[in-house]
Write a protein that holds these residues in place. Structure first.
Motif, short mmCIF file in Angstrom:
data_model
loop_
_atom_site.label_atom_id
_atom_site.label_comp_id
_atom_site.label_asym_id
_atom_site.label_seq_id
_atom_site.Cartn_x
_atom_site.Cartn_y
_atom_site.Cartn_z
N SER A 9 14.30 -7.54 2.92
CA SER A 9 12.90 -7.14 2.76
C SER A 9 12.18 -7.14 4.09
O SER A 9 12.23 -8.12 4.83
CB SER A 9 12.22 -8.13 1.80
OG SER A 9 10.88 -7.78 1.58
N TYR A 11 8.67 -6.11 4.53
CA TYR A 11 7.26 -6.48 4.42
C TYR A 11 6.96 -7.36 3.20
O TYR A 11 5.80 -7.60 2.88
CB TYR A 11 6.38 -5.23 4.40
CG TYR A 11 6.62 -4.37 5.62
CD1 TYR A 11 6.17 -4.79 6.87
CD2 TYR A 11 7.33 -3.18 5.52
CE1 TYR A 11 6.43 -4.03 8.00
CE2 TYR A 11 7.59 -2.41 6.64
CZ TYR A 11 7.12 -2.84 7.89
OH TYR A 11 7.38 -2.09 9.00
N PHE A 15 11.26 -9.03 -1.46
CA PHE A 15 11.37 -10.50 -1.52
C PHE A 15 10.63 -11.05 -2.73
O PHE A 15 11.12 -11.94 -3.44
CB PHE A 15 10.83 -11.13 -0.23
CG PHE A 15 10.79 -12.63 -0.27
CD1 PHE A 15 11.96 -13.36 -0.30
CD2 PHE A 15 9.58 -13.30 -0.31
CE1 PHE A 15 11.93 -14.75 -0.38
CE2 PHE A 15 9.53 -14.68 -0.38
CZ PHE A 15 10.71 -15.41 -0.41
N GLY A 51 14.32 -2.64 0.36
CA GLY A 51 13.28 -1.62 0.47
C GLY A 51 13.88 -0.28 0.91
O GLY A 51 14.98 -0.24 1.47
N GLY A 79 8.30 3.17 -2.32
CA GLY A 79 6.85 3.33 -2.22
C GLY A 79 6.20 3.89 -3.47
O GLY A 79 4.99 3.76 -3.67
N ASN A 80 7.00 4.54 -4.35
CA ASN A 80 6.35 5.21 -5.49
C ASN A 80 6.31 4.34 -6.73
O ASN A 80 7.06 3.38 -6.88
CB ASN A 80 7.07 6.54 -5.77
CG ASN A 80 8.41 6.33 -6.44
OD1 ASN A 80 8.50 6.14 -7.65
ND2 ASN A 80 9.48 6.34 -5.65
N ILE A 90 16.18 8.80 -4.33
CA ILE A 90 16.71 7.55 -3.78
C ILE A 90 18.18 7.39 -4.20
O ILE A 90 19.04 7.02 -3.40
CB ILE A 90 15.87 6.33 -4.22
CG1 ILE A 90 14.47 6.41 -3.61
CG2 ILE A 90 16.55 5.01 -3.83
CD1 ILE A 90 13.47 5.40 -4.14
N VAL A 112 3.08 1.39 -0.56
CA VAL A 112 3.14 1.71 0.87
C VAL A 112 1.89 1.19 1.57
O VAL A 112 0.77 1.42 1.12
CB VAL A 112 3.22 3.25 1.11
CG1 VAL A 112 3.51 3.52 2.58
CG2 VAL A 112 4.30 3.88 0.26
N VAL A 117 3.01 -1.85 9.48
CA VAL A 117 4.09 -1.41 10.37
C VAL A 117 3.72 -1.68 11.82
O VAL A 117 2.58 -1.47 12.23
CB VAL A 117 4.37 0.10 10.16
CG1 VAL A 117 5.50 0.57 11.06
CG2 VAL A 117 4.69 0.38 8.70
N ILE A 121 7.81 2.17 15.52
CA ILE A 121 7.69 2.91 14.25
C ILE A 121 6.22 3.27 14.02
O ILE A 121 5.88 4.37 13.59
CB ILE A 121 8.21 2.07 13.04
CG1 ILE A 121 9.64 1.60 13.28
CG2 ILE A 121 8.12 2.85 11.73
CD1 ILE A 121 10.71 2.66 13.16
N ILE A 125 4.72 6.93 13.55
CA ILE A 125 3.95 7.30 12.35
C ILE A 125 2.61 7.91 12.76
O ILE A 125 2.18 8.94 12.24
CB ILE A 125 3.74 6.08 11.41
CG1 ILE A 125 5.07 5.69 10.76
CG2 ILE A 125 2.69 6.37 10.34
CD1 ILE A 125 5.05 4.39 10.01
C1 FMN Z 1 8.15 3.66 7.78
C2 FMN Z 1 8.26 3.63 6.29
C3 FMN Z 1 9.09 4.55 5.63
C4 FMN Z 1 9.21 4.52 4.23
N1 FMN Z 1 10.01 5.43 3.60
C5 FMN Z 1 10.08 5.43 2.24
C6 FMN Z 1 10.88 6.38 1.55
O1 FMN Z 1 11.54 7.24 2.14
N2 FMN Z 1 10.92 6.34 0.18
C7 FMN Z 1 10.22 5.39 -0.53
O2 FMN Z 1 10.27 5.40 -1.77
N3 FMN Z 1 9.47 4.46 0.11
C8 FMN Z 1 9.38 4.46 1.46
N4 FMN Z 1 8.62 3.52 2.10
C9 FMN Z 1 7.95 2.48 1.31
C10 FMN Z 1 8.76 1.17 1.26
O3 FMN Z 1 10.03 1.42 0.70
C11 FMN Z 1 8.01 0.18 0.39
O4 FMN Z 1 6.87 -0.24 1.09
C12 FMN Z 1 8.86 -1.02 -0.02
O5 FMN Z 1 8.16 -1.70 -1.02
C13 FMN Z 1 9.15 -1.92 1.14
O6 FMN Z 1 9.90 -3.02 0.69
P1 FMN Z 1 10.08 -4.31 1.62
O7 FMN Z 1 8.69 -4.74 2.01
O8 FMN Z 1 10.71 -5.33 0.76
O9 FMN Z 1 10.95 -3.93 2.78
C14 FMN Z 1 8.48 3.54 3.48
C15 FMN Z 1 7.67 2.63 4.16
C16 FMN Z 1 7.55 2.66 5.54
C17 FMN Z 1 6.67 1.63 6.21
#
Ligand code: FMN
Length: 171
Positions: A9, A11, A15, A51, A79-80, A90, A112, A117, A121, A125
């Motif tokens: 994870s 962010y 987790f 993620g 993110g969705n 995915i 998201v 971030v 990166i 962005i």
């Molecule tokens: C730079 C960036 C790229 C991402 N790309 C995708 C993506 O391609 N598809 C998606 O569903 N979510 C995308 N997300 C959203 C993350 O997958 C989402 O925030 C996820 O909950 C992060 O989980 P984590 O905090 O446990 O790593 C992106 C987020 C960031 C910051």
């Protein structure tokens, strides 16, 4: 026999789900980076969650390599908010048909928040956002990225773990 929830994870969304799932099942929990391949044989059932970044699940390549002969439960946290097309993307981006049939896949909605971030990166962005903002005819996904850039989303909710928890309990 022991069971474990492994997570990767960036962010905290994955987790949070991994923690809720482990609590609900009363299983061990560990960061995937602190888990060794040699330990696989010590566990009966394994859940792995991570993620999604630019289409790819974090650490999925290594996970699919390590668990070629042992089926596990895998969840993606993207993110969705349960958008079927995005969840399908995915699956297509990360697994072959055989891998999807071998392992069991779940999707848990994260959200998201680009403000979290950091580093290179973030710079990339910001450049991308400026380019998209200046485009006259924006595509649908570009509009969606712009929207989430200015309005962070968070769909993380304990209710979403029910399907994966009931599946794991039945194994
Ligand atoms: C730079 C960036 C790229 C991402 N790309 C995708 C993506 O391609 N598809 C998606 O569903 N979510 C995308 N997300 C959203 C993350 O997958 C989402 O925030 C996820 O909950 C992060 O989980 P984590 O905090 O446990 O790593 C992106 C987020 C960031 C910051």
């Amino acid at each position: 026999m022991r069971n474990i929830v492994l997570y990767k994870s960036k962010y905290g969304n994955t987790f949070q789900y991994a923690t809720w799932i482990a609590e609900e099942l009363d299983w061990e929990i560990r960061d995937f980076s602190k888990f060794k391949k040699a330990e696989i044989k010590n566990y009966n059932t394994i859940i792995f969650g991570s993620g999604v970044y630019v289409g790819k699940m974090n650490k999925i390549k290594k996970v699919l390599e390590w668990f070629k002969e042992k089926p596990i439960i895998i969840f993606a946290c993207g993110g969705n908010n349960n958008v079927e097309k995005d969840i399908n993307d995915i699956k297509i981006n990360n697994f072959s048909e055989n891998q999807l049939a071998f392992h069991t896949f779940f999707y848990l909605p994260g959200g998201v928040d680009f403000s979290k971030v950091k580093g290179i990166i973030k710079i990339m962005i910001n450049v991308f956002i400026k380019i998209v903002e200046n485009k006259k005819n924006k595509k649908e996904y570009e509009e969606a990225i712009l929207k989430s850039y200015y309005h962070p989303t968070n769909y993380v909710d304990k209710k979403h773990i029910q399907a994966i928890v009931s599946y794991a309990k039945k194994i």
